[in-house]
Design an enzyme around this catalytic site. Structure first.
Site, mmCIF file in Angstrom:
data_model
loop_
_atom_site.group_PDB
_atom_site.id
_atom_site.type_symbol
_atom_site.label_atom_id
_atom_site.label_comp_id
_atom_site.label_asym_id
_atom_site.label_seq_id
_atom_site.Cartn_x
_atom_site.Cartn_y
_atom_site.Cartn_z
ATOM 1 N N MET A 288 0.904 -1.213 0.089
ATOM 2 C CA MET A 288 0.063 0.035 -0.004
ATOM 3 C C MET A 288 1.034 1.384 -0.065
ATOM 4 O O MET A 288 0.361 2.310 0.513
ATOM 5 C CB MET A 288 -0.926 0.072 1.315
ATOM 6 C CG MET A 288 -1.700 -1.441 1.260
ATOM 7 S SD MET A 288 -3.392 -1.056 2.130
ATOM 8 C CE MET A 288 -2.585 -0.917 3.917
ATOM 9 N N ALA B 239 4.272 4.194 0.990
ATOM 10 C CA ALA B 239 4.860 4.426 2.105
ATOM 11 C C ALA B 239 5.766 3.391 2.450
ATOM 12 O O ALA B 239 6.179 2.981 3.473
ATOM 13 C CB ALA B 239 3.847 4.837 3.334
ATOM 14 N N HIS C 155 8.760 1.173 3.212
ATOM 15 C CA HIS C 155 9.938 1.011 4.384
ATOM 16 C C HIS C 155 10.939 -0.285 4.319
ATOM 17 O O HIS C 155 10.561 -1.145 3.457
ATOM 18 C CB HIS C 155 9.415 1.175 5.853
ATOM 19 C CG HIS C 155 8.464 0.372 6.167
ATOM 20 N ND1 HIS C 155 8.735 -1.077 6.328
ATOM 21 C CD2 HIS C 155 7.086 0.341 6.535
ATOM 22 C CE1 HIS C 155 7.592 -1.705 6.506
ATOM 23 N NE2 HIS C 155 6.611 -0.765 6.627
ATOM 24 N N HIS D 10 9.133 -3.559 3.412
ATOM 25 C CA HIS D 10 8.661 -3.647 2.143
ATOM 26 C C HIS D 10 9.969 -4.043 1.488
ATOM 27 O O HIS D 10 9.846 -5.008 0.279
ATOM 28 C CB HIS D 10 8.072 -2.439 1.682
ATOM 29 C CG HIS D 10 6.863 -2.063 2.435
ATOM 30 N ND1 HIS D 10 6.867 -0.805 3.120
ATOM 31 C CD2 HIS D 10 5.680 -2.379 2.473
ATOM 32 C CE1 HIS D 10 5.536 -0.594 3.363
ATOM 33 N NE2 HIS D 10 4.769 -1.972 3.120
ATOM 34 N N LEU E 236 8.644 -2.388 12.147
ATOM 35 C CA LEU E 236 8.563 -1.316 11.043
ATOM 36 C C LEU E 236 6.999 -1.332 10.664
ATOM 37 O O LEU E 236 6.198 -2.324 10.245
ATOM 38 C CB LEU E 236 9.266 -1.503 9.864
ATOM 39 C CG LEU E 236 10.875 -1.398 10.370
ATOM 40 C CD1 LEU E 236 11.864 -1.385 8.775
ATOM 41 C CD2 LEU E 236 11.177 -0.068 11.132
ATOM 42 N N SER E 237 6.268 -0.266 10.332
ATOM 43 C CA SER E 237 5.149 -0.005 9.950
ATOM 44 C C SER E 237 4.896 1.240 9.314
ATOM 45 O O SER E 237 5.348 2.196 9.559
ATOM 46 C CB SER E 237 4.090 -0.362 10.835
ATOM 47 O OG SER E 237 2.793 0.121 10.484
ATOM 48 N N ARG F 218 2.342 2.956 9.571
ATOM 49 C CA ARG F 218 1.824 3.882 10.656
ATOM 50 C C ARG F 218 2.592 4.347 11.804
ATOM 51 O O ARG F 218 2.199 5.186 12.485
ATOM 52 C CB ARG F 218 0.549 2.985 11.058
ATOM 53 C CG ARG F 218 -0.524 2.542 10.114
ATOM 54 C CD ARG F 218 -1.882 1.743 10.925
ATOM 55 N NE ARG F 218 -2.707 1.705 10.010
ATOM 56 C CZ ARG F 218 -3.280 0.810 9.157
ATOM 57 N NH1 ARG F 218 -2.158 -0.260 8.977
ATOM 58 N NH2 ARG F 218 -4.191 0.628 8.339
#
Ligand code: AMP
Length: 291
Positions: free
Chosen positions: A41, A43, A45, A48, A196-197, A199
């Site tokens: 989705m 954003a 980091h 990903h 890590l997220s 959000r």
């Protein structure tokens, strides 16, 4: 079906099992490129990027999708607040090994008249399914199915950070005979243990300690299991106390079977500790194998 080429001559016209069908599909495939897909989705980091790097090692082409999928959000405010950083994402993904990015609009994915749903029973019902609403995993299942089929993916890469999502996708891929290998990779964490997220960017400066209580509660459960504790009710009570003391609002803390997400009374091999909690305005999840 294709016309009978050289590889097809001498083989029976009719196949009756999925595995035979797959063998035929492989025999007639012209390009020998392997295609891996990493659904995201955005954003992006390091979590990903680890998936993209793994996909690049195992495939000739890596398709990264960036799509903030509205059908999997039960909360319109959460959808609105979701970070969108496309230009940066494209650069990061390419540097990590992506050869193609798929960045569709919502109208492209769900055009007027769209009427199909994909529901994975059982494994999707508890925990994330219960707290985010039943439609959450329906949205995930639908978009993942569309992506894997659209890309014609040989393999797809998911993060163990979203462990229940992995279990739902594995169930989906098995049940629908999707010709895609599902790979789950370990959760990437900050040095202090916070998973890590995308959000995390919305955590306030004073929220870090409370956010860390998720991974600490899982580590505490692991330590107790390593010391011989097997009673999941006792382990969960001990873990919940850590979150409460840190001021995190617990949504669930449970020990489950990693494939079905049914709760376990006793810790057995593969048992997974799972947690969701709110810290300030942010909803966080984490999980860890306990044995
Ligand atoms: P998202 O963009 O949040 O939908 O995540 C896209 C993919 O990245 C999903 O398969 C996630 O499980 C995975 N992912 C997100 N955070 C992490 C992390 N900290 N470590 C590993 N994978 C992650």
């Amino acid at each position: 079906m294709t016309e009978n080429g050289p590889a097809e001559r001498g083989r029976s016209l009719v196949v009756r099992t999925v595995s035979e069908l797959r063998e035929r599909r492989a025999a007639i495939r012209r390009a020998e490129h392997r295609v891996g897909v990493v659904p995201t989705m955005g954003a992006l980091h390091e979590g990903h990027l680890a998936l993209i790097r793994a996909a690049a090692e195992e495939n000739d082409e890596v398709v990264v999708s960036i799509f903030v999928n509205p059908t999997q959000f039960n909360d319109a405010a959460d959808l609105d607040a979701y970070p969108r950083t496309e230009d940066r994402d494209v650069e990061l993904a390419q540097a990590a090994g992506a050869t193609l990015l798929f960045v569709p609009s919502a109208a492209e994915m769900y055009p007027v008249g769209f009427a199909t749903s994909v529901h994975v029973g059982g494994v999707s019902e508890r925990w994330e399914g219960a707290t985010r609403g039943a439609s959450h995993f329906d949205g995930v299942a639908l978009v993942v199915t569309k992506l894997l089929v659209s890309v014609g993916a040989d393999s797809a890469y998911f993060g163990q950070k979203d462990a229940q999502q992995v279990a739902v996708v594995r169930r989906l891929a098995a049940d629908l005979n999707l010709p895609t290998t599902i790979t789950a990779l370990p959760t990437v964490r900050d040095v202090d243990g916070l998973a890590l997220s995308s959000r995390n960017a919305r955590l306030g400066t004073g929220d870090r300690e409370a956010a860390l209580s998720l991974s600490r509660s899982l580590q505490r459960a692991r330590d107790l299991v390593a010391a011989g504790e097997r009673d999941t009710a006792l382990l969960a009570a001990e873990a919940r106390r850590i979150l409460q003391d840190a001021g995190a609002a617990i949504e669930y803390w449970a020990i489950v079977d990693p494939a079905t997400f049914e709760p376990l009374a006793e810790v057995v091999a593969g048992a997974l500790g799972i947690v969701a909690a709110r810290v300030g305005p942010v909803r966080l999840i984490d999980n860890a194998p306990l044995a």
